[in-house]
Scaffold this active site. Structure first.
Site, PDB file in Angstrom:
ATOM      1  N   MET A  67       0.822  -1.203   0.000  1.00  0.00           N
ATOM      2  CA  MET A  67       0.000   0.000   0.000  1.00  0.00           C
ATOM      3  C   MET A  67       0.860   1.257   0.000  1.00  0.00           C
ATOM      4  SD  MET A  67      -2.714   1.177   2.938  1.00  0.00           S
ATOM      5  CE  MET A  67      -3.183   2.881   3.111  1.00  0.00           C
ATOM      6  N   ALA A  68       2.014   1.202   0.666  1.00  0.00           N
ATOM      7  CA  ALA A  68       2.793   2.428   0.861  1.00  0.00           C
ATOM      8  C   ALA A  68       4.289   2.188   0.734  1.00  0.00           C
ATOM      9  CB  ALA A  68       2.476   3.029   2.227  1.00  0.00           C
ATOM     10  N   LYS A 116       6.066   8.415   5.071  1.00  0.00           N
ATOM     11  CA  LYS A 116       5.289   7.329   4.462  1.00  0.00           C
ATOM     12  C   LYS A 116       4.331   7.900   3.436  1.00  0.00           C
ATOM     13  CE  LYS A 116       2.415   3.354   5.760  1.00  0.00           C
ATOM     14  NZ  LYS A 116       1.888   2.571   6.908  1.00  0.00           N
ATOM     15  N   ASP A 124      -1.925  -6.793  12.240  1.00  0.00           N
ATOM     16  CA  ASP A 124      -0.793  -7.078  11.348  1.00  0.00           C
ATOM     17  C   ASP A 124       0.514  -7.161  12.142  1.00  0.00           C
ATOM     18  OD1 ASP A 124       0.346  -7.685   8.924  1.00  0.00           O
ATOM     19  OD2 ASP A 124       0.520  -5.606   8.247  1.00  0.00           O
TER      20      ASP A 124
END
Length: 281
Positions: free
Chosen positions: A1-2, A22, A128
């Site tokens: 995602m990043a 980020k 996560d």
């Protein structure tokens, strides 16, 4: 995602400070769903104030590109430290691993206890927790990172139906893998247990020939294989309790798990951030 960059914050009178920046990957930068997830991460993680959680310093947008400014941790992930040890023909010392995971639990407990302005629990679940998302600084300080898939009460992008799986399968609690909407902090307890198991046994708790076969083993109530004989019995007991299939049989909180790990760090096993720093070096 990043993607995460190292950056330098410059201020007046020659002030400089290293930070982590980020940004959403260009592929997802204009996807409203990913933008909302990114903003949710900033709103939730910025409220967690604990030495063992990497701090969010700022949120901004430049030319349509959202970015988070975060605390820079001069060190590496637990996964990379383990790989470096393996490459050198060694393993991370058990007392050091226990110290790192006890500190990570302290940070997770602070996240789990996060409340809104009215004092109501936000019911945060990281979802996560893994060796990739536990950083260890060169000074031996542990930082939990990446709240991008966190579950929380009233989160803007929270799933409205069950069946959506977020996280890494190797470190995912059975109820999380099954997409159950009732996932709570005990899913993170399972992930801590899975992280310890992976680093002590040199293999995942459950490993199949494909993601589907791994999923089937994870959700089959099959007990994990015993840890290797060199792992102290007291530590094995803690790990296997954290990995109980039924959430009610696990440690109730990350603080409870941290206390159990801290109890091992007495006598000859006593380990401080100084010993962790020496191991990182």
């Amino acid at each position: 995602m990043a993607r995460v960059w190292v950056a330098k914050l410059r201020g007046k009178h020659g002030f400089e400070k290293m930070v982590a920046l980020k940004t959403i990957l260009p592929t997802f930068a204009q996807d409203q769903r990913f933008r909302r997830m990114f903003l949710d991460e900033a709103k939730i993680a910025s409220g967690i104030e604990h030495v063992n959680v990497a701090q969010i310093l700022d949120l901004g947008e430049q030319a349509g590109q959202l970015y988070l400014v975060m605390e820079w941790v001069d060190g590496d992930s637990l996964q990379e430290l383990d790989r470096a040890a393996e490459k050198a023909g060694a393993t991370l010392p058990i007392p050091v691993l226990v110290r790192i995971l006890a500190d990570a639990c302290a940070g997770l407990h602070a996240a789990h206890e996060l409340a809104d302005a009215q004092g109501r629990s936000l019911k945060v679940v990281h979802r996560d927790v893994s060796p990739q998302n536990i950083l260890v600084s060169s000074k031996g300080v542990v930082k939990v990172i990446d709240f991008g898939v966190v579950k929380a009460r009233r989160r803007a992008t929270e799933e409205t139906t069950t069946g959506t799986i977020k996280g890494k399968l190797q470190y995912m609690a059975p109820e999380q893998a099954l997409g159950q909407g009732s996932v709570d902090r005990r899913a993170d307890i399972w992930a801590v247990g899975a992280t310890l198991y992976r680093l002590l046994a040199r293999k995942p708790v459950y490993r199949g020939n494909s993601p589907l076969s791994t999923f089937k083993r994870l959700t089959s109530t099959l007990a994990p294989e015993p840890l290797p004989a060199h792992v102290p019995g007291a530590l094995s007991t803690i790990v296997l309790k954290a990995l109980a299939f039924e959430p009610e049989r696990r440690f109730a909180t990350a603080a409870e798990l941290a206390s159990a790990l801290e109890a091992l760090l007495q006598g000859p096993y006593q380990t401080t951030s100084r010993e962790v720093a020496a191991c990182v070096e």
